[in-house]
Write a protein that holds these residues in place. Structure first.
Motif, PDB file in Angstrom:
ATOM      1  N   GLY A   1      34.284 -22.969  46.029  1.00 59.60           N
ATOM      2  CA  GLY A   1      34.522 -24.401  46.084  1.00 59.60           C
ATOM      3  C   GLY A   1      35.995 -24.711  45.875  1.00 59.60           C
ATOM      4  O   GLY A   1      36.803 -23.808  45.619  1.00 59.60           O
ATOM      5  N   ASN A   2      36.343 -25.963  45.951  1.00 56.40           N
ATOM      6  CA  ASN A   2      37.763 -26.333  45.844  1.00 56.40           C
ATOM      7  C   ASN A   2      38.363 -25.959  44.488  1.00 56.40           C
ATOM      8  O   ASN A   2      39.505 -25.487  44.409  1.00 56.40           O
ATOM      9  CB  ASN A   2      37.962 -27.820  46.124  1.00 56.40           C
ATOM     10  CG  ASN A   2      37.240 -28.722  45.139  1.00 56.40           C
ATOM     11  OD1 ASN A   2      36.013 -28.728  45.095  1.00 56.40           O
ATOM     12  ND2 ASN A   2      37.979 -29.482  44.353  1.00 56.40           N
TER      13      ASN A   2
ATOM     14  N   SER B   1      24.726 -26.274  43.188  1.00 56.72           N
ATOM     15  CA  SER B   1      26.142 -26.504  43.458  1.00 56.72           C
ATOM     16  C   SER B   1      26.818 -27.079  42.233  1.00 56.72           C
ATOM     17  O   SER B   1      26.163 -27.664  41.361  1.00 56.72           O
ATOM     18  CB  SER B   1      26.298 -27.478  44.643  1.00 56.72           C
ATOM     19  OG  SER B   1      27.649 -27.566  45.066  1.00 56.72           O
ATOM     20  N   ASP B   2      28.129 -26.927  42.178  1.00 56.20           N
ATOM     21  CA  ASP B   2      28.964 -27.634  41.206  1.00 56.20           C
ATOM     22  C   ASP B   2      28.474 -27.464  39.765  1.00 56.20           C
ATOM     23  O   ASP B   2      28.214 -28.433  39.053  1.00 56.20           O
ATOM     24  CB  ASP B   2      29.046 -29.120  41.590  1.00 56.20           C
ATOM     25  CG  ASP B   2      29.750 -29.311  42.930  1.00 56.20           C
ATOM     26  OD1 ASP B   2      30.995 -29.246  42.945  1.00 56.20           O
ATOM     27  OD2 ASP B   2      29.061 -29.510  43.942  1.00 56.20           O
TER      28      ASP B   2
ATOM     29  N   CYS C   1      25.851 -28.754  51.708  1.00 54.43           N
ATOM     30  CA  CYS C   1      27.185 -29.114  51.216  1.00 54.43           C
ATOM     31  C   CYS C   1      27.065 -29.643  49.797  1.00 54.43           C
ATOM     32  O   CYS C   1      26.013 -30.139  49.387  1.00 54.43           O
ATOM     33  CB  CYS C   1      27.857 -30.153  52.110  1.00 54.43           C
ATOM     34  SG  CYS C   1      27.012 -31.754  52.183  1.00 54.43           S
TER      35      CYS C   1
ATOM     36  N   HIS D   1      30.211 -30.778  46.541  1.00 54.06           N
ATOM     37  CA  HIS D   1      31.511 -31.423  46.331  1.00 54.06           C
ATOM     38  C   HIS D   1      31.422 -32.855  45.811  1.00 54.06           C
ATOM     39  O   HIS D   1      32.161 -33.231  44.910  1.00 54.06           O
ATOM     40  CB  HIS D   1      32.348 -31.356  47.609  1.00 54.06           C
ATOM     41  CG  HIS D   1      33.776 -31.750  47.424  1.00 54.06           C
ATOM     42  ND1 HIS D   1      34.552 -31.297  46.365  1.00 54.06           N
ATOM     43  CD2 HIS D   1      34.593 -32.547  48.167  1.00 54.06           C
ATOM     44  CE1 HIS D   1      35.775 -31.806  46.471  1.00 54.06           C
ATOM     45  NE2 HIS D   1      35.824 -32.559  47.549  1.00 54.06           N
TER      46      HIS D   1
ATOM     47  N   ASP E   1      37.181 -27.313  51.869  1.00 53.13           N
ATOM     48  CA  ASP E   1      36.438 -27.357  50.603  1.00 53.13           C
ATOM     49  C   ASP E   1      36.751 -28.607  49.795  1.00 53.13           C
ATOM     50  O   ASP E   1      36.176 -28.822  48.728  1.00 53.13           O
ATOM     51  CB  ASP E   1      36.707 -26.100  49.764  1.00 53.13           C
ATOM     52  CG  ASP E   1      38.179 -25.937  49.372  1.00 53.13           C
ATOM     53  OD1 ASP E   1      38.935 -26.929  49.410  1.00 53.13           O
ATOM     54  OD2 ASP E   1      38.588 -24.807  49.029  1.00 53.13           O
ATOM     55  N   ASN E   2      37.665 -29.446  50.300  1.00 50.18           N
ATOM     56  CA  ASN E   2      38.124 -30.597  49.516  1.00 50.18           C
ATOM     57  C   ASN E   2      37.891 -31.933  50.228  1.00 50.18           C
ATOM     58  O   ASN E   2      38.494 -32.936  49.883  1.00 50.18           O
ATOM     59  CB  ASN E   2      39.613 -30.443  49.185  1.00 50.18           C
ATOM     60  CG  ASN E   2      40.012 -31.189  47.940  1.00 50.18           C
ATOM     61  OD1 ASN E   2      39.198 -31.359  47.021  1.00 50.18           O
ATOM     62  ND2 ASN E   2      41.245 -31.653  47.885  1.00 50.18           N
TER      63      ASN E   2
ATOM     64  N   GLY F   1      29.306 -23.394  45.196  1.00 50.13           N
ATOM     65  CA  GLY F   1      30.666 -23.320  44.675  1.00 50.13           C
ATOM     66  C   GLY F   1      31.008 -24.310  43.589  1.00 50.13           C
ATOM     67  O   GLY F   1      30.190 -25.116  43.167  1.00 50.13           O
ATOM     68  N   ASP F   2      32.279 -24.258  43.144  1.00 49.24           N
ATOM     69  CA  ASP F   2      32.764 -24.948  41.945  1.00 49.24           C
ATOM     70  C   ASP F   2      31.970 -24.470  40.733  1.00 49.24           C
ATOM     71  O   ASP F   2      31.280 -25.226  40.061  1.00 49.24           O
ATOM     72  CB  ASP F   2      32.708 -26.471  42.103  1.00 49.24           C
ATOM     73  CG  ASP F   2      33.937 -27.027  42.816  1.00 49.24           C
ATOM     74  OD1 ASP F   2      34.736 -26.236  43.341  1.00 49.24           O
ATOM     75  OD2 ASP F   2      34.090 -28.266  42.851  1.00 49.24           O
TER      76      ASP F   2
ATOM     77  N   HIS G   1      31.052 -25.848  50.965  1.00 44.85           N
ATOM     78  CA  HIS G   1      31.209 -26.640  49.745  1.00 44.85           C
ATOM     79  C   HIS G   1      31.454 -28.110  50.064  1.00 44.85           C
ATOM     80  O   HIS G   1      30.769 -28.988  49.537  1.00 44.85           O
ATOM     81  CB  HIS G   1      32.349 -26.108  48.881  1.00 44.85           C
ATOM     82  CG  HIS G   1      32.534 -26.894  47.610  1.00 44.85           C
ATOM     83  ND1 HIS G   1      31.652 -26.819  46.559  1.00 44.85           N
ATOM     84  CD2 HIS G   1      33.487 -27.803  47.238  1.00 44.85           C
ATOM     85  CE1 HIS G   1      32.042 -27.632  45.592  1.00 44.85           C
ATOM     86  NE2 HIS G   1      33.151 -28.238  45.987  1.00 44.85           N
TER      87      HIS G   1
ATOM     88  N   SER H   1      24.883 -32.042  41.609  1.00 46.76           N
ATOM     89  CA  SER H   1      25.620 -31.138  40.728  1.00 46.76           C
ATOM     90  C   SER H   1      24.739 -30.636  39.589  1.00 46.76           C
ATOM     91  O   SER H   1      24.062 -31.422  38.925  1.00 46.76           O
ATOM     92  CB  SER H   1      26.843 -31.859  40.149  1.00 46.76           C
ATOM     93  OG  SER H   1      27.484 -31.059  39.173  1.00 46.76           O
TER      94      SER H   1
END
Length: 255
Positions: free
Chosen positions: A63-64, A8-9, A155, A157, A120-121, A36-37, A114, A177
């Motif tokens: 992602g956001n 992620s991220d 998840c 974020h 997503d945020n 995502g991201d 995400h 991340s």
């Protein structure tokens, strides 16, 4: 035993992405789930996107910041790094971002989001309060996830790697991340998200013949000094510090 790598991220951190993909390949894991991201940040968005888009057996969601890039395509954004990222991305990457779903199911085992199933945020695991960042109580998380059929909820974020076992029997996993081990949040309250090391983070979920789940959190070494220099050269002094330390520098804490 079936194994999945959860990432992620990435946030455009090419060196970190290359390191974790090499580690995943060395372990013989084929299936990758990406939360995502993917590209936004102070580093190398298009080069990172090209690798992600062309990596086989990788399930990706939005992602956001992926969404924010698309929302900013036709306007001038005041968000730090946004104009540079937009200018770097190819038409193929933009089209790919537009096609990413906000959530996904993987093999009936994983619910993939995400932030939260609905947003997503927002943070699924973390509660931000004036005195700091805390993990939600079990009762809250059980209620928040009662409609999800899959036993493992993925998840990202927050960029902080966590495994939380719920009394309902479900597991919530944040792999941390790949590309940004700390950041400063400025929502209702000012807060720091910190993984406390500069390593590139991801997780491995293994499922044995008895359908039992085994989870490993992985921290990969890469040249974070070089990544920090790239971020600084791109005008992001704060990002350069986050990449070096995985925590908030003292001067930012005092502001």
């Amino acid at each position: 035993m079936k194994r999945y790598a959860i990432i992620s991220d990435v946030h455009g951190n090419l060196l970190a992405l290359q390191a974790i993909l090499a580690d995943i390949q060395q372990r013989g894991i084929e299936q990758i789930i990406n939360l995502g991201d993917h590209v936004f940040g102070a580093l190398e968005p298009e080069l990172s996107a090209n690798i992600i888009r062309n990596t086989p057996h990788m399930l990706c969601i939005s992602g956001n910041t992926d969404r924010e890039i698309l929302e900013a395509l036709d306007v001038v954004s005041e968000k730090e790094n946004m104009e540079r990222v937009k200018a770097d991305l190819s038409a193929d990457t933009i089209a790919w971002l537009k096609d990413l779903p906000p959530t996904a199911d993987c093999d009936g085992i994983f619910f993939v989001c995400h932030g939260t199933p609905e947003s997503d945020n927002e943070y699924l695991l973390e509660l931000v309060r004036p005195e700091g960042v805390f993990v939600h109580e079990d009762e809250h998380l059980v209620e928040r996830t009662k409609h999800i059929a899959q036993p493992i909820i993925l998840c990202g974020h927050s960029h902080v790697n966590r495994v939380v076992h719920l009394s309902s029997g479900k597991v919530i996993l944040n792999p941390g991340s790949v590309g940004l081990p700390a950041y400063l949040g400025n929502g209702e309250y000012r807060f720091a998200m910190e993984s406390m090391t500069p390593h590139a983070k991801y997780a491995i979920v293994s499922i044995d013949s008895k359908e039992q789940y085994h989870i490993e959190q992985i921290a990969c070494h890469y040249d974070w000094n070089k990544a920090s220099h790239v971020a600084k050269a791109n005008g992001s002094v704060n990002w350069s510090q986050f990449l070096l330390h995985g925590r908030m520098p003292r001067d930012l804490r005092s502001k």
